[in-house]
Enzyme design. Sequence first.
Site, PDB file in Angstrom:
ATOM      1  N   GLU A 205       0.838  -1.202   0.000  1.00 47.57           N
ATOM      2  CA  GLU A 205       0.000   0.000   0.000  1.00 47.57           C
ATOM      3  C   GLU A 205       0.874   1.254   0.000  1.00 47.57           C
ATOM      4  O   GLU A 205       0.564   2.247  -0.672  1.00 47.57           O
ATOM      5  CB  GLU A 205      -0.891   0.047   1.248  1.00 47.57           C
ATOM      6  CG  GLU A 205      -1.860  -1.120   1.407  1.00 47.57           C
ATOM      7  CD  GLU A 205      -1.265  -2.252   2.240  1.00 47.57           C
ATOM      8  OE1 GLU A 205      -0.105  -2.632   1.996  1.00 47.57           O
ATOM      9  OE2 GLU A 205      -1.968  -2.766   3.126  1.00 47.57           O
TER      10      GLU A 205
ATOM     11  N   CYS B 186      -2.761  -3.556   7.264  1.00 43.26           N
ATOM     12  CA  CYS B 186      -2.399  -3.818   8.659  1.00 43.26           C
ATOM     13  C   CYS B 186      -2.825  -2.665   9.550  1.00 43.26           C
ATOM     14  O   CYS B 186      -2.962  -1.523   9.112  1.00 43.26           O
ATOM     15  CB  CYS B 186      -0.908  -4.105   8.774  1.00 43.26           C
ATOM     16  SG  CYS B 186       0.136  -2.727   8.293  1.00 43.26           S
TER      17      CYS B 186
ATOM     18  N   CYS C  32      -0.700   0.482   7.777  1.00 43.48           N
ATOM     19  CA  CYS C  32      -1.134   0.943   6.455  1.00 43.48           C
ATOM     20  C   CYS C  32      -2.522   1.566   6.521  1.00 43.48           C
ATOM     21  O   CYS C  32      -2.854   2.433   5.704  1.00 43.48           O
ATOM     22  CB  CYS C  32      -1.121  -0.210   5.464  1.00 43.48           C
ATOM     23  SG  CYS C  32       0.548  -0.716   5.050  1.00 43.48           S
TER      24      CYS C  32
ATOM     25  N   ASP D 263      21.901 -41.025  -2.342  1.00 41.81           N
ATOM     26  CA  ASP D 263      22.041 -40.100  -3.474  1.00 41.81           C
ATOM     27  C   ASP D 263      23.064 -38.984  -3.257  1.00 41.81           C
ATOM     28  O   ASP D 263      23.417 -38.292  -4.202  1.00 41.81           O
ATOM     29  CB  ASP D 263      20.690 -39.414  -3.779  1.00 41.81           C
ATOM     30  CG  ASP D 263      19.586 -40.415  -4.084  1.00 41.81           C
ATOM     31  OD1 ASP D 263      19.910 -41.571  -4.386  1.00 41.81           O
ATOM     32  OD2 ASP D 263      18.404 -40.024  -4.011  1.00 41.81           O
TER      33      ASP D 263
ATOM     34  N   GLY E 145      13.064 -39.780   1.506  1.00 41.47           N
ATOM     35  CA  GLY E 145      12.431 -40.830   0.722  1.00 41.47           C
ATOM     36  C   GLY E 145      11.151 -41.396   1.306  1.00 41.47           C
ATOM     37  O   GLY E 145      10.397 -40.739   2.022  1.00 41.47           O
ATOM     38  N   SER E 146      11.009 -42.654   0.971  1.00 44.43           N
ATOM     39  CA  SER E 146       9.802 -43.394   1.249  1.00 44.43           C
ATOM     40  C   SER E 146       9.454 -43.434   2.747  1.00 44.43           C
ATOM     41  O   SER E 146       8.311 -43.177   3.147  1.00 44.43           O
ATOM     42  CB  SER E 146      10.055 -44.808   0.712  1.00 44.43           C
ATOM     43  OG  SER E 146       8.945 -45.592   0.842  1.00 44.43           O
ATOM     44  N   ALA E 147      10.443 -43.710   3.582  1.00 38.17           N
ATOM     45  CA  ALA E 147      10.190 -43.838   5.021  1.00 38.17           C
ATOM     46  C   ALA E 147       9.757 -42.507   5.617  1.00 38.17           C
ATOM     47  O   ALA E 147       8.800 -42.434   6.395  1.00 38.17           O
ATOM     48  CB  ALA E 147      11.442 -44.359   5.729  1.00 38.17           C
ATOM     49  N   VAL E 148      10.466 -41.461   5.249  1.00 37.68           N
ATOM     50  CA  VAL E 148      10.145 -40.136   5.788  1.00 37.68           C
ATOM     51  C   VAL E 148       8.755 -39.693   5.321  1.00 37.68           C
ATOM     52  O   VAL E 148       7.940 -39.221   6.116  1.00 37.68           O
ATOM     53  CB  VAL E 148      11.243 -39.122   5.370  1.00 37.68           C
ATOM     54  CG1 VAL E 148      10.738 -37.700   5.455  1.00 37.68           C
ATOM     55  CG2 VAL E 148      12.461 -39.310   6.260  1.00 37.68           C
TER      56      VAL E 148
END
Length: 368
Positions: free
Chosen positions: A55, A78, A87, A203, A299-302
């Site tokens: 603004e 705000c 503002c 990886d 990965g998969s587990a997380v």
Amino acid sequence: MMKLTDRDYMTLALQMARATAGQTSPNPMVGAVVVNEGAIVGIGAHLKAGEPHAEVHALRMAGERAKGATIYVTLEPCSHYGRTPPCAIAIREAGIARVVIAAQDPNPLVAGRGISMLREAGIEVDTGVLAAEAEKLNEIFFHFVQTRKPFVTIKTASTLDGKIATVAGHSKWITGKEARQQVHKLRQQSDAILVGVNTVLADDPALTARIDDQETKRQPVRIILDSSLRIPPNARVLTDRLAETWIYTTERSSPEKRAALEQMGAKVLVMEGTASVPIGGLLTSLGERGITSLLVEGGSAVNGSFLQARAINKIVSYFSCKLVGGADAPTPFGGSGLAVMNQAVELKGIRMEQISPTDFCIEGYPDW
Ligand code: NDP
Ligand code: ZN
């Protein structure tokens, strides 16, 4: 000349806000347009935390022409003294006659206060113009303000047969470069990015945001879940110094290894009384450290743990039309899984896009 509507001007304000994606955290993206007798006399966006609100930029540009004008703002102005004065007061002092607002302030403690300040000053206020678009644009900010926990997006990349790696654990690359480029954009717009230690072991990813192979200026914090500190000292996330690395561990890890990792510049956070890192406690801790958005890349587990904890706000799934097979090749969500199909978590607000001749993206929001 064709007369533009409130929606047209708000669309412009939203476009400016959207263009600041990735640079305003922990603040929301906000755009503003000042219109006087059908002419645009001021435009602005909030560019960065600590700098003027949208603004203020737009009103400064409008100058004297703000008198009697309409201001379009994507978020309720705000009403509090933060790093900048409210503002709502700037709008009143500029002589604005009408304020059009898309979304209300999501903070339950202040919602509506900006609007009532304006109305008390005799200014006409209209709300709800393109509200859904404005709320989606700031979905991260809205979630964080209401919960003090990061907005969790899980990104997966699978083959058409639903595998995130081969039976040998090989995963580079599943998708093509167009899709990978989108993921780097997602990373750049996230405060933090998270993987499990097995992904680091398999990886050795850099986990940085790169656009056109160049590291972007703002880098997400890299977060590794590693209960007993199996991370090797030569892992890229420890040695490249391209971004911060925080490792969440448990009392199972040795104090010597913790000290050695901190020596290398990593932050080591120890969760007490658990065998692996608890997702609820993790999110509280990240929120306390100012992380408003978290991109989980497995990965998969997380991923399975986040699903089990029902701690997912959004899923972004890439599919590449290729097949690798293998009963033991990992899928995007591991863990113990659900027993019956009618307990499945459904997604809503689905969007689907073809990214390249072979790759697709489906995103949506789990309906918990
Ligand atoms: P993860 O990368 O998910 O890591 C899992 C390990 O993290 C656990 O064994 C555990 O080790 C540690 N951990 C700590 N806290 C938790 C928690 N709350 N929940 C889950 N794990 C926790 O391992 P996966 O083996 O499942 O996946 C790795 C494979 O996935 C690799 O082959 C990789 O290439 C592939 N991959 C593919 C992606 C894709 O999008 N295509 C993306 C990411 C990975 P500890 O007990 O020692 O702490
Ligand atoms: Zn403001």
